[in-house]
Design a protein around this motif. Structure first.
Motif, PDB file in Angstrom:
ATOM      1  N   SER A  74       9.789 -21.174   7.572  1.00 23.52           N
ATOM      2  CA  SER A  74      10.391 -20.054   6.824  1.00 23.52           C
ATOM      3  C   SER A  74       9.815 -18.709   7.250  1.00 23.52           C
ATOM      4  O   SER A  74      10.469 -17.672   7.124  1.00 23.52           O
ATOM      5  CB  SER A  74      10.193 -20.255   5.316  1.00 23.52           C
ATOM      6  N   LYS A  75       8.595 -18.719   7.771  1.00 30.07           N
ATOM      7  CA  LYS A  75       7.943 -17.456   8.137  1.00 30.07           C
ATOM      8  C   LYS A  75       8.295 -16.998   9.549  1.00 30.07           C
ATOM      9  O   LYS A  75       7.983 -15.870   9.926  1.00 30.07           O
ATOM     10  CB  LYS A  75       6.421 -17.627   8.028  1.00 30.07           C
ATOM     11  N   SER A 108      14.598 -11.678   3.025  1.00 29.46           N
ATOM     12  CA  SER A 108      13.838 -12.699   3.760  1.00 29.46           C
ATOM     13  C   SER A 108      12.548 -13.037   3.010  1.00 29.46           C
ATOM     14  O   SER A 108      12.162 -14.202   2.919  1.00 29.46           O
ATOM     15  CB  SER A 108      13.559 -12.242   5.193  1.00 29.46           C
ATOM     16  N   ASP A 109      11.919 -12.024   2.426  1.00 23.04           N
ATOM     17  CA  ASP A 109      10.711 -12.278   1.626  1.00 23.04           C
ATOM     18  C   ASP A 109      11.018 -13.197   0.443  1.00 23.04           C
ATOM     19  O   ASP A 109      10.221 -14.061   0.077  1.00 23.04           O
ATOM     20  CB  ASP A 109      10.129 -10.956   1.097  1.00 23.04           C
ATOM     21  N   VAL A 112      11.184 -16.744   1.682  1.00 22.65           N
ATOM     22  CA  VAL A 112       9.842 -17.272   1.949  1.00 22.65           C
ATOM     23  C   VAL A 112       9.136 -17.625   0.632  1.00 22.65           C
ATOM     24  O   VAL A 112       8.480 -18.670   0.518  1.00 22.65           O
ATOM     25  CB  VAL A 112       9.014 -16.260   2.783  1.00 22.65           C
TER      26      VAL A 112
END
Lengths: 152, 152
Positions: A74-75, A108-109, A112
């Motif tokens: 995911s990162k 996106s954060d 994550v």
């Protein structure tokens, strides 16, 4: 002419003067990298989904192993969305990604963060927690796809 | 006819009755998955190579982060080489992979073992150890590519 080429090369070098973790020789490489990271993530996320949805029996160990891989993956893709990587290879990434950098970063954060919850839920060995966390990740995927990925 | 289809479906289901970690709906998915895992691995391995070869300054933290991702990725592609995945999408994988299963397994195990050494060397923070381990991984990559991957 020579100067112009040298300047272009310098500008291109600067362009990719990002942290080592974000370096790609060509936009094409960045696009292929981010797509690959999503492909691997989706495969392992899908295995958790099969358990969350009852298509395969729940196996806490397998769920935890897959969630850990999803958490690692995911990162990764985000380094592949650097400036200038909106084209260079076939991509479904919308131009909005580079026009609304802050919003894309927030989305996106969010993904994550939801995946980190999934990882914790998978480690807990509790299927209900896993199901809830799986739903949260799925929503964060969908939100980003709806906003930033073109339909096929 | 109906029975034949049912049998085919059952056989296909059996075919993919592997551990959850190795399940793919179609050979195409397995091929795409293994290629993606190699792509992500190569990107991060390349960043360690840039430091090992002096193209970018050595940064122990960055090296360790990348080595950890390489270590995770090194274990993944093999599930994508299951029976029947020799075709279904463009692939450079040679038929020998499925004819010499034991030798291919040994070659892949060798790579995973060399990557584990790389991960340990990166965590040590010693550049000489990192260079040595980088060479070992590179040799294991090349051995497998020479034997089992077609030239472009």
């Amino acid at each position: 002419m020579k100067i112009r080429i040298a300047l272009a090369a310098a500008s291109s070098a600067l362009f990719f003067a990002l942290p080592a973790s974000a370096q790609f020789a060509k936009p094409e490489d960045a696009i292929k990298y981010r797509q690959s990271a999503f492909t691997v993530m989706a495969a392992h996320f899908g295995r958790i989904g099969a358990m969350a949805n009852g298509r395969v029996p729940y196996d806490a160990k397998v769920a935890a192993e897959n969630a850990e891989i999803v958490a690692t993956m995911s990162k990764l893709p985000w380094a592949g969305f650097g400036p200038g990587t909106d084209q260079g290879a076939p991509t479904r990434a919308k131009p909005e990604i580079w026009r609304e950098g802050d919003k894309f970063k927030a989305a996106s954060d969010k993904m994550v963060a939801e995946v980190a919850k999934l990882d914790a839920a998978a480690k807990s060995g509790n299927l209900d927690q896993l199901k809830a966390a799986f739903g949260g990740v799925g929503q964060s995927c969908k939100a980003c796809h709806d906003a930033y990925r073109t339909e096929r």
